[in-house]
Enzyme design. Sequence first.
Site, short mmCIF file in Angstrom:
data_model
loop_
_atom_site.label_atom_id
_atom_site.label_comp_id
_atom_site.label_asym_id
_atom_site.label_seq_id
_atom_site.Cartn_x
_atom_site.Cartn_y
_atom_site.Cartn_z
CG HIS A 121 -1.88 1.03 1.40
ND1 HIS A 121 -1.58 2.30 1.82
CD2 HIS A 121 -3.22 1.02 1.20
CE1 HIS A 121 -2.69 3.03 1.86
NE2 HIS A 121 -3.69 2.27 1.48
CG ASP A 198 0.67 -2.07 6.14
OD1 ASP A 198 -0.21 -2.08 7.02
OD2 ASP A 198 0.51 -1.54 5.03
CD GLN A 201 -6.86 -4.25 4.33
OE1 GLN A 201 -7.77 -4.93 4.82
NE2 GLN A 201 -7.09 -3.06 3.81
CE LYS A 224 -7.26 -0.12 6.34
NZ LYS A 224 -8.03 0.42 5.23
CB CYS A 362 -3.69 3.37 -1.52
SG CYS A 362 -4.92 4.63 -1.23
N1 7TS Z 1 -1.81 -0.56 4.71
C1 7TS Z 1 -2.71 -1.33 4.09
C2 7TS Z 1 -2.36 -2.73 3.72
C3 7TS Z 1 -3.99 -0.83 3.83
O1 7TS Z 1 -4.88 -1.61 3.22
C4 7TS Z 1 -4.30 0.49 4.22
C5 7TS Z 1 -5.63 1.11 3.91
C6 7TS Z 1 -3.31 1.23 4.88
C7 7TS Z 1 -2.08 0.68 5.11
C8 7TS Z 1 -3.56 2.61 5.37
O2 7TS Z 1 -4.42 2.61 6.45
P1 7TS Z 1 -4.93 3.97 7.10
O3 7TS Z 1 -5.97 3.53 8.06
O4 7TS Z 1 -3.76 4.61 7.74
O5 7TS Z 1 -5.50 4.77 5.96
N2 7TS Z 1 -6.27 0.52 2.83
C9 7TS Z 1 -7.36 0.96 2.19
C10 7TS Z 1 -7.99 0.23 1.17
O6 7TS Z 1 -7.61 -0.85 0.75
N3 7TS Z 1 -9.06 0.91 0.75
O7 7TS Z 1 -9.15 2.04 1.45
C11 7TS Z 1 -8.11 2.08 2.36
#
Ligand code: 7TS
Length: 406
Positions: A121, A198, A201, A224, A362
């Site tokens: 990501h 990371d 997910q 999430k 992303c």
């Molecule tokens: N890493 C992964 C693997 C992600 O899927 C996401 C967000 C992030 C980091 C960033 O997370 P945040 O909460 O700091 O924004 N992924 C997604 C997605 O797949 N669709 O919308 C956000």
Amino acid sequence: MDIIDIRKHFPILDQQVNGRDLVYLDSAATSQKPIAVIDALSTYYREYNSNVHRGVHTLGTKATDGYEGAREKVRKFIGAKSIQEIIFTRGATTALNIVAQSYGLTNVKQGDEIVITYMEHHANVIPWQQVAKITGATLKYIPLQEDGTIDLKDVEETVTSNTKIVSVMQVSNVLGTINPIKEIAKIAHNHGAIMVVDGAQSTPHMKIDVKDLDCDFFAFSGHKMGGPTGIGALYGKKQLLEKMEPVEFGGEMIDFVGLQESTWKELPWKFEAGTPIIAGAIGLGAAIDFLEQVGLENIEAHEQKLAQYAMDKMSQVEGLTIYGPKDHRAGLVTFNIEDVHPHDVATVLDADGIAVRAGHHCAQPLMKWLKVSATARASFYLYNTEEEIDKLVAGIIKTKEYFSNV
Ligand code: 7TS
């Protein structure tokens, strides 16, 4: 796991969108929130809203207990040794940026290497690009197998004695690949590099044990996993965090402030400048309680079943390309319908009340690797059902037919 009972905890699911029952298949972007989390936020603001770590008054003490109690819940949830290793952040993105800016900029120099993968990501790409740019280090990518998995031989070949940081996602938000983090961490450590994970997910969907993974840093987002937006955490091994400088300075994080020099509080507070995300942390704590009541192993098993069901049904649809591994995958399916733009797919599905995400998710380096500009993605959580996947498949067939006639 009684799915009817589970769904009762998520009032948002019980509504019509465009005249149809809502089918929410976008939990990888953000999950829905159980009543327990909504109530925890409401109770905090209604009954004991106060700043933390400062007053001795009763509400302040209650707020501090709630905030620090949530930290202990996070510690236990991911198997960390000490609450000193749990830093509350805005989410996974902020957590990864802290590691890059604080650890990366001081421990990486010209000629060193930072290793990531093609499936990351942007939150796990750009912070490292910035470190590489500033320090003169090289950013290297572990290649992917055709099915979107990582071969450990490629990790062995990419990581060298010049590698200082290896940073990999545990679960891909596009491919659904579950990466062998423990094995990658071993390779990183054998070469004297640190392992950053990371976990955005993975944390919502499977039992995490940072000690067992033996990672040095682990980042995730609360929103999430049933928690509120604006809260997440960074886990770091104490001996590393102790040597690191904060990236934000101000109130809360200091021990003593002189006219020219200041000293910092002990871990983890030296990394939490300013009034922290009090309600968010309390909400995240409530989300953890909820997930633990359901049982992470039950959630994982339910999603595995849904993923397999979706893969079986969707692979029967002609003209549909599904990305990522066939099995051993997380609860999401990313796809494209031949000759139909994914935004059109998402729009037609939305007309039937089905929420999926379309775009590059992303992950532009991965889109380049897949040789597409965008995809559609259906992602599942504990509240989704096989009937909803049937509706998705019917919607996909309808979309295909609609566009073949225009
Ligand atoms: N890493 C992964 C693997 C992600 O899927 C996401 C967000 C992030 C980091 C960033 O997370 P945040 O909460 O700091 O924004 N992924 C997604 C997605 O797949 N669709 O919308 C956000």
